[in-house]
Design a protein around this motif. Structure first.
Motif, mmCIF file in Angstrom:
data_model
loop_
_atom_site.group_PDB
_atom_site.id
_atom_site.type_symbol
_atom_site.label_atom_id
_atom_site.label_comp_id
_atom_site.label_asym_id
_atom_site.label_seq_id
_atom_site.Cartn_x
_atom_site.Cartn_y
_atom_site.Cartn_z
ATOM 1 N N ALA A 80 -45.086 76.566 -0.402
ATOM 2 C CA ALA A 80 -44.659 75.476 -1.285
ATOM 3 C C ALA A 80 -45.825 74.672 -1.844
ATOM 4 O O ALA A 80 -45.667 73.970 -2.841
ATOM 5 N N LYS A 81 -47.011 74.759 -1.197
ATOM 6 C CA LYS A 81 -48.150 73.962 -1.664
ATOM 7 C C LYS A 81 -48.542 74.270 -3.111
ATOM 8 O O LYS A 81 -48.701 73.348 -3.921
ATOM 9 N N PRO A 82 -48.715 75.550 -3.503
ATOM 10 C CA PRO A 82 -49.046 75.816 -4.916
ATOM 11 C C PRO A 82 -47.965 75.330 -5.870
ATOM 12 O O PRO A 82 -48.265 74.823 -6.952
ATOM 13 N N LEU A 83 -46.693 75.480 -5.462
ATOM 14 C CA LEU A 83 -45.599 75.015 -6.314
ATOM 15 C C LEU A 83 -45.663 73.499 -6.506
ATOM 16 O O LEU A 83 -45.490 72.989 -7.613
ATOM 17 N N ALA A 84 -45.947 72.776 -5.412
ATOM 18 C CA ALA A 84 -46.062 71.315 -5.518
ATOM 19 C C ALA A 84 -47.234 70.923 -6.401
ATOM 20 O O ALA A 84 -47.154 69.978 -7.190
ATOM 21 N N ALA A 85 -48.352 71.658 -6.270
ATOM 22 C CA ALA A 85 -49.518 71.356 -7.104
ATOM 23 C C ALA A 85 -49.207 71.594 -8.572
ATOM 24 O O ALA A 85 -49.567 70.789 -9.443
ATOM 25 N N ASP A 86 -48.533 72.722 -8.865
ATOM 26 C CA ASP A 86 -48.161 73.010 -10.260
ATOM 27 C C ASP A 86 -47.206 71.954 -10.799
ATOM 28 O O ASP A 86 -47.318 71.534 -11.957
ATOM 29 N N MET A 87 -46.271 71.534 -9.962
ATOM 30 C CA MET A 87 -45.319 70.511 -10.404
ATOM 31 C C MET A 87 -46.035 69.188 -10.690
ATOM 32 O O MET A 87 -45.760 68.516 -11.683
ATOM 33 N N GLY A 88 -46.989 68.832 -9.827
ATOM 34 C CA GLY A 88 -47.745 67.607 -10.065
ATOM 35 C C GLY A 88 -48.550 67.681 -11.349
ATOM 36 O O GLY A 88 -48.608 66.714 -12.117
ATOM 37 N N LYS A 89 -49.163 68.844 -11.597
ATOM 38 C CA LYS A 89 -49.925 69.026 -12.838
ATOM 39 C C LYS A 89 -49.019 68.925 -14.052
ATOM 40 O O LYS A 89 -49.364 68.292 -15.057
ATOM 41 N N THR A 90 -47.838 69.534 -13.966
ATOM 42 C CA THR A 90 -46.891 69.482 -15.083
ATOM 43 C C THR A 90 -46.442 68.052 -15.356
ATOM 44 O O THR A 90 -46.359 67.620 -16.510
ATOM 45 N N LEU A 91 -46.166 67.303 -14.287
ATOM 46 C CA LEU A 91 -45.748 65.905 -14.473
ATOM 47 C C LEU A 91 -46.854 65.080 -15.107
ATOM 48 O O LEU A 91 -46.596 64.236 -15.972
ATOM 49 N N ARG A 92 -48.104 65.325 -14.684
ATOM 50 C CA ARG A 92 -49.220 64.597 -15.301
ATOM 51 C C ARG A 92 -49.361 64.950 -16.772
ATOM 52 O O ARG A 92 -49.628 64.077 -17.609
ATOM 53 N N GLU A 93 -49.194 66.227 -17.108
ATOM 54 C CA GLU A 93 -49.294 66.643 -18.510
ATOM 55 C C GLU A 93 -48.185 66.015 -19.350
ATOM 56 O O GLU A 93 -48.418 65.592 -20.488
ATOM 57 N N LEU A 94 -46.969 65.965 -18.788
ATOM 58 C CA LEU A 94 -45.866 65.332 -19.508
ATOM 59 C C LEU A 94 -46.129 63.847 -19.718
ATOM 60 O O LEU A 94 -45.862 63.296 -20.799
ATOM 61 N N ALA A 95 -46.673 63.184 -18.698
ATOM 62 C CA ALA A 95 -46.987 61.757 -18.835
ATOM 63 C C ALA A 95 -48.066 61.535 -19.875
ATOM 64 O O ALA A 95 -47.983 60.605 -20.701
ATOM 65 N N ASP A 96 -49.091 62.405 -19.879
ATOM 66 C CA ASP A 96 -50.158 62.279 -20.881
ATOM 67 C C ASP A 96 -49.612 62.504 -22.285
ATOM 68 O O ASP A 96 -49.992 61.807 -23.228
ATOM 69 N N ALA A 97 -48.720 63.496 -22.424
ATOM 70 C CA ALA A 97 -48.139 63.769 -23.744
ATOM 71 C C ALA A 97 -47.296 62.596 -24.227
ATOM 72 O O ALA A 97 -47.283 62.268 -25.413
ATOM 73 N N ALA A 98 -46.576 61.954 -23.297
ATOM 74 C CA ALA A 98 -45.752 60.804 -23.680
ATOM 75 C C ALA A 98 -46.610 59.604 -24.073
ATOM 76 O O ALA A 98 -46.245 58.821 -24.952
ATOM 77 N N MET A 99 -47.765 59.452 -23.414
ATOM 78 C CA MET A 99 -48.625 58.307 -23.680
ATOM 79 C C MET A 99 -49.549 58.525 -24.874
ATOM 80 O O MET A 99 -50.093 57.562 -25.411
ATOM 81 N N ALA A 100 -49.739 59.784 -25.295
ATOM 82 C CA ALA A 100 -50.692 60.075 -26.367
ATOM 83 C C ALA A 100 -50.382 59.321 -27.661
ATOM 84 O O ALA A 100 -51.282 58.708 -28.254
ATOM 85 N N PRO A 101 -49.119 59.319 -28.157
ATOM 86 C CA PRO A 101 -48.850 58.560 -29.396
ATOM 87 C C PRO A 101 -49.134 57.067 -29.251
ATOM 88 O O PRO A 101 -49.620 56.430 -30.182
ATOM 89 N N ILE A 102 -48.839 56.522 -28.064
ATOM 90 C CA ILE A 102 -49.096 55.098 -27.838
ATOM 91 C C ILE A 102 -50.584 54.823 -27.878
ATOM 92 O O ILE A 102 -51.031 53.843 -28.486
ATOM 93 N N ARG A 103 -51.377 55.711 -27.244
ATOM 94 C CA ARG A 103 -52.830 55.530 -27.260
ATOM 95 C C ARG A 103 -53.390 55.677 -28.675
ATOM 96 O O ARG A 103 -54.313 54.944 -29.059
ATOM 97 N N ARG A 104 -52.831 56.621 -29.451
ATOM 98 C CA ARG A 104 -53.317 56.790 -30.831
ATOM 99 C C ARG A 104 -53.016 55.556 -31.670
ATOM 100 O O ARG A 104 -53.861 55.109 -32.464
ATOM 101 N N ARG A 105 -51.804 55.014 -31.531
ATOM 102 C CA ARG A 105 -51.468 53.804 -32.303
ATOM 103 C C ARG A 105 -52.347 52.635 -31.897
ATOM 104 O O ARG A 105 -52.794 51.851 -32.756
ATOM 105 N N ARG A 106 -52.606 52.529 -30.586
ATOM 106 C CA ARG A 106 -53.450 51.430 -30.111
ATOM 107 C C ARG A 106 -54.868 51.595 -30.658
ATOM 108 O O ARG A 106 -55.494 50.627 -31.105
ATOM 109 N N ARG A 107 -55.393 52.831 -30.620
ATOM 110 C CA ARG A 107 -56.739 53.090 -31.128
ATOM 111 C C ARG A 107 -56.809 52.841 -32.626
ATOM 112 O O ARG A 107 -57.789 52.268 -33.126
ATOM 113 N N ARG A 108 -55.777 53.249 -33.342
ATOM 114 C CA ARG A 108 -55.756 53.031 -34.784
ATOM 115 C C ARG A 108 -55.750 51.536 -35.104
ATOM 116 O O ARG A 108 -56.444 51.082 -36.018
ATOM 117 N N SER A 109 -54.960 50.777 -34.365
ATOM 118 C CA SER A 109 -54.923 49.331 -34.582
ATOM 119 C C SER A 109 -56.278 48.698 -34.311
ATOM 120 O O SER A 109 -56.734 47.820 -35.070
#
Length: 243
Positions: A80-109
């Motif tokens: 289960a360890k590799p599966l948990a690691a992959d799941m954690g990586k996927t969750l981090r990628e999803l969080a980064d993707a969700a935050m990317a537009p917010i960071r771009r708007r903030r940087r643009r401002s």
């Protein structure tokens, strides 16, 4: 004192006791697998020696089952360890993707604010007679607006850059800045701003003793400036005075 128990006739006793009151015989317990004692540790071996054989067999069998279950659980945890690691990586990628537009708007401002601050700084330098510093500030503002792909504000900054270059007597550079501003503002549809750039171009050509060219730009400016604006009124008066 010696007490004696009379002899009991078992056959006669069985005949007297009713059959229903007899205690039923319990079924035999299943035989448990035998585990060699040599496979058990010393402390466990001594503990097993203190209990009856049947209990010892039962406890040894239960311990074996517990060990097998523990080994299976450990193996499952390792898988289960590799599966948990992959799941954690996927969750981090999803969080980064969700935050990317917010960071771009903030940087643009942040970049937009910086560009406008530089533009205002350039205007102050030019009005205070520091034309070189004004040119530097406006060039940096133009570069930031270009990075943001903001045609309108880049055109406005280019207009101010042209005025600063005029103050340094760099007429060729000023004409280039004004013409680039016209192209961007025409694309953005800001006609009043386009009219102000045309008016500045006319003023520059008049300073170069090219009166006819100046009049062409002023007339074009008059068609783009808002009719009730001070710029429109001044441009109309200027054209009237040249007749």
């Amino acid at each position: 004192v010696e007490l004696s128990v009379p002899r009991v006739d078992v056959r006669a006793l069985r005949a007297v006791v009713p059959a229903a009151s007899r205690v039923p015989r319990l079924p035999a317990l299943p035989r448990l697998p035998r585990v060699p004692v040599e496979r058990v540790s010393g402390g466990t071996r001594r503990a097993l020696a203190a209990v009856p054989p049947a209990s010892r067999r039962l406890g040894t069998a239960g311990a074996g089952e517990a060990r097998r279950f523990g080994r299976a659980a450990a193996a499952a945890g390792q898988r289960a360890k590799p599966l948990a690691a992959d799941m954690g990586k996927t969750l981090r990628e999803l969080a980064d993707a969700a935050m990317a537009p917010i960071r771009r708007r903030r940087r643009r401002s942040e970049l937009t604010k910086e560009a406008w601050a530089l533009n205002a700084e350039g205007v102050e330098h030019r009005r205070a007679g520091r034309a070189g510093a004004a040119v530097d500030a406006h060039e940096r503002a133009v570069a930031l607006f270009r990075q943001l792909a903001d045609d309108r504000n880049e055109g406005l900054a280019l207009n101010n850059l042209g005025l600063a270059l005029m103050a340094t007597s760099d007429d060729t550079g000023a004409i280039d800045a004004f013409e680039r501003a016209l192209s961007l503002l025409g694309r953005s549809g800001d006609r009043p701003a386009e009219g102000r750039v045309l008016a500045n171009l006319g003023t520059l050509y008049r300073r170069l003793d090219r009166q006819e060219t100046a009049l062409v730009y002023w007339r074009q400016a008059l068609t783009r400036l808002e009719a009730d604006s001070p710029e429109h009124e001044r441009m109309a008066e200027l054209l009237e005075s040249t007749r």
